[in-house]
Write an enzyme that holds these catalytic residues in place. Structure first.
Site, mmCIF file in Angstrom:
data_model
loop_
_atom_site.group_PDB
_atom_site.id
_atom_site.type_symbol
_atom_site.label_atom_id
_atom_site.label_comp_id
_atom_site.label_asym_id
_atom_site.label_seq_id
_atom_site.Cartn_x
_atom_site.Cartn_y
_atom_site.Cartn_z
ATOM 1 N N GLU A 132 -6.599 -7.806 -0.959
ATOM 2 C CA GLU A 132 -7.129 -7.729 0.397
ATOM 3 C C GLU A 132 -8.612 -7.393 0.369
ATOM 4 O OE1 GLU A 132 -5.160 -5.156 3.166
ATOM 5 O OE2 GLU A 132 -3.152 -5.720 2.515
ATOM 6 N N GLU A 181 0.819 -1.216 0.000
ATOM 7 C CA GLU A 181 0.000 0.000 0.000
ATOM 8 C C GLU A 181 0.853 1.268 0.000
ATOM 9 O OE1 GLU A 181 -4.098 -1.604 2.122
ATOM 10 O OE2 GLU A 181 -2.653 -0.488 3.340
#
Length: 685
Positions: A313, A150
């Site tokens: 995710e 991320e």
């Protein structure tokens, strides 16, 4: 193909055995097998464990877990562990620490806490990636690399290293100070630069301040826009260093890093060119519109021209970092997983496989809950989905999502729109894009969300909401597309500036003026409590005579364009609000304001019918979503019920075998259970 070494939809997620005693590991793997899990993402935050000091590397725990998983037939998505630097590094080399918006240097803490232009970080992060690649290059469990995690998830950095790197970046972009001063319009407020060393980063102690709605405000949009480009590029360079280190030792293993949908800080279109497989993290709230989540899937799929993506995710149930962390209701996790698959995902992965016992993510849901056994609702639902994905096998792998409509989405345009010093703080680029997407979603019309660099000739309709920034060559590209028979829609606040946020003189919409056959002289900003009306001069018999509009109202003049609607109120009553311009063999529309949702549904439905773009089903009840994936000579129609209650669905002529239940569906009206999904196999005609 993402899944060449494991030819099915990968199922699993983030696993952190380094947070647990070894006696837990075997029990976890036992439950992974029960749930049908065949992929574990390891080592995302293992840097401090792998490298306890500058000289020492210790991968013993990772060796053991890689071997254990492989022995049980579970593959590994291997992280490079560089998303959080170790404490010893921050103490010994403070240049690795970020400096915040107000010039304060951070101390060790959190994650994503490294300066992207730190010499220390740029030395040790790729070194860690290379150590891992050297060690595991031949390990049979390794299926894909996961670089960092991320990127951009913390604040931007404003340290001296970044400032020096920014000057170098600017010299490469502009070549001379004369060109830079022109691009930034530095004659305003006496900001002309005569030496590169005089340039400082735009921050809370120079050109910027924190404004309304959490937005950054700035005196100089050009400077701030270039800083955002630079920051995105700086993080991309860090990724590329690790990519190169890994690729050197594993030339045939795909490499990814997880993205975050419409994440504002990084220009994902630029990043996508350097990523083998797009992966992303999907975390809608309980009240996120289903069409918004669908748009994010389509945006991610569009980054590499429709290639399948990884859902890296999602939560099995509860999240921990939103204001209200509701449970996913029974069936919702499964339904949203299939929504991802329907829109191009060839993996279904979770954060996380086992819940942490402490720190800020201990209440983030997991396949294995704190109770530690398989007798939970979440585990049972996870196991059901795992069994279904096993049954589907490789049927859907590499299937594409066909679409005849494209929506143009551009990160630099987004930055520029929301750095603007006017005309309204209420203008939010992503929201305006979503309005058009939602109108098509509700009708079951497939959409690709793509960049301005995408080849457009494959689309019958291209929509560019709020195309404020027109980059070099884009206007000519659009003219060629429409002249060849394409259909193009753009909106208010379009064609205003160039890539440096400098206004294109000669009347809005600048370079788009010839294509659209109109010019705009003023832009009225309405208060949130104000609306105007669009009075239709040409309409379908089922349309209303007038629709509400608001936010912004362009005051435009026709230069050959037909007027399809006019404003109903205020001093510009009777002025054009919607126009249509014939251009070559195609047509270009300009919608001069932001209309109510009902107008976009009515208008786009009629327009698509005229062009020959058909919805996937004859009609869609509220809460029903439809998507098609194609592979070889077959189509796979996904029909998803986001309602808690059963819904009758008119399948029209789309009969076929439902893959999960093996049931034939051949009636015009079939009942789809609440929060259930059909995957109907059909031969392509």
């Amino acid at each position: 193909m993402i899944n060449s070494k494991l030819p099915k939809i990968w199922y699993g997620g983030d696993y952190n055995p380094d947070q647990w005693e070894k006696h837990v590991w075997d029990e976890d793997i036992r439950m992974f097998k029960l749930a049908g899990i065949d992929l574990a993402t390891l080592n995302v935050f293992g840097w401090s464990k792998n490298q306890p000091n500058e000289e020492t590397y210790d991968f013993g725990w990772l060796d053991e877990m890689m071997d254990k998983l492989h022995a049980e037939g579970i593959g590994v998505c291997l992280g490079t562990s560089t998303a959080a630097h170790p404490a010893w590094m921050a103490r010994k080399y403070p240049d690795v620490l970020q400096v915040d918006f107000y010039g304060r240097q951070r101390k060790f803490g959190g994650r994503h806490n490294s300066c992207p232009n730190s010499p220390t970080y740029r030395k040790y992060a790729p070194l860690m990636a290379e150590k891992l690649a050297e060690r595991y290059k031949d390990h049979p469990a390794l299926l894909i690399w996961h670089i960092n995690n991320e990127y951009g998830g913390a604040g931007n950095c404003y340290c001296d290293h970044c400032e020096a790197a920014f000057r170098v970046w600017l010299q490469k972009r502009y070549g001379t100070l004369a060109e830079l001063n022109k691009a930034w319009n530095t004659g305003f407020w006496g900001h002309v630069f005569h030496d590169w060393e005089d340039i400082v980063l735009p921050s809370g102690i120079s050109e910027e301040w924190e404004g309304e709605n959490g937005r950054t405000r700035t005196n100089y949009q050009g400077i701030s826009l270039d800083y955002l480009r630079f920051h995105s590029d700086s993080l991309l360079e860090c990724y590329q260093l690790e990519y190169a280190a890994v690729r050197k030792h594993t030339p045939d293993i795909p490499i990814t890093t997880n993205m975050m949908g419409a994440f504002k800080k990084l220009d994902y279109h630029k990043w996508a060119k350097h990523i083998d497989v797009i992966s992303w993290d999907n975390y809608p709230t309980i009240d996120t519109p289903y069409s918004y989540t669908a748009m994010m899937h389509d945006l991610m799929r569009g980054l590499k021209d429709g290639q399948p993506v990884m859902l890296m995710e999602q939560t099995p149930s509860q999240q921990n970092w939103q204001p209200y962390n509701s449970l996913k209701r029974p069936g919702v996790m499964r339904l949203w997983s299939y929504q991802a698959v329907a829109r191009g995902a060839d993996t279904v992965l979770f954060f996380q496989l086992r819940r942490s016992v402490g720190a800020c993510e201990k209440y983030h849901g997991a396949v294995i809950e704190h109770v530690g056994h398989e007798h939970t609702r979440v585990f049972e639902e996870s196991a059901q989905l795992g069994a279904e994905l096993q049954k589907l096998g490789d049927t859907l792998i590499d299937a594409t999502v066909p679409a005849k409509v494209a929506i143009l989405f551009d990160w630099e345009n987004w930055w520029a729109v929301e750095l603007s010093s006017g005309p309204t703080i209420a203008l939010e680029y992503v929201n305006e894009v979503h309005k058009y997407y939602d109108a098509l979603y509700r009708q079951g019309i497939a959409v690709d969300v793509v960049s301005v660099e995408t080849e457009l000739s494959n689309y019958d309709l291209v929509i560019a909401p709020v195309m404020y920034m027109v980059k070099p060559g884009v206007a000519q590209k659009l003219e060629q597309y429409v002249a060849a028979g394409g259909h193009f829609i753009t909106t208010f606040f379009s064609g205003i500036v160039n890539e440096s946020d400098i206004v294109q003189l000669g009347g809005y919409p600048g370079e788009l003026r010839n294509l659209l056959g109109i010019w705009a002289e003023e832009i009225d900003a309405l208060l949130p409590s104000q609306t105007n009306r669009m009075i239709m001069t040409e309409r379908d018999e089922n349309w209303k005579e007038a629709y509400e509009c608001g936010l912004l109202c362009d005051l435009i003049h026709s230069e050959g364009a037909e007027i399809l609607a006019v404003y109903g109120d205020d001093f510009y009553e009777g002025r054009p609000a919607l126009t249509r311009n014939k251009f070559g063999s195609g047509t270009a529309w300009y919608l001069a304001t932001s209309p109510e949702a009902a107008f976009l549904e009515d208008w786009l439905q009629q327009l698509c019918a005229q062009i020959g773009i058909e919805p996937l089903l004859p009609s869609l009840p509220t809460g029903i979503e439809v998507v098609i994936r194609e592979k070889d000579s077959n189509q796979y129609l996904f029909v998803m019920n986001h309602n808690a209650a059963d819904v009758t669905v008119d399948l029209g002529k789309r009969s076929g075998v439902e893959l999960i239940t093996n049931r034939s569906l051949n009636k015009e009206n079939e009942v789809l259970a609440g929060r259930d999904v059909w995957i109907i196999k059909q031969a392509v005609k």
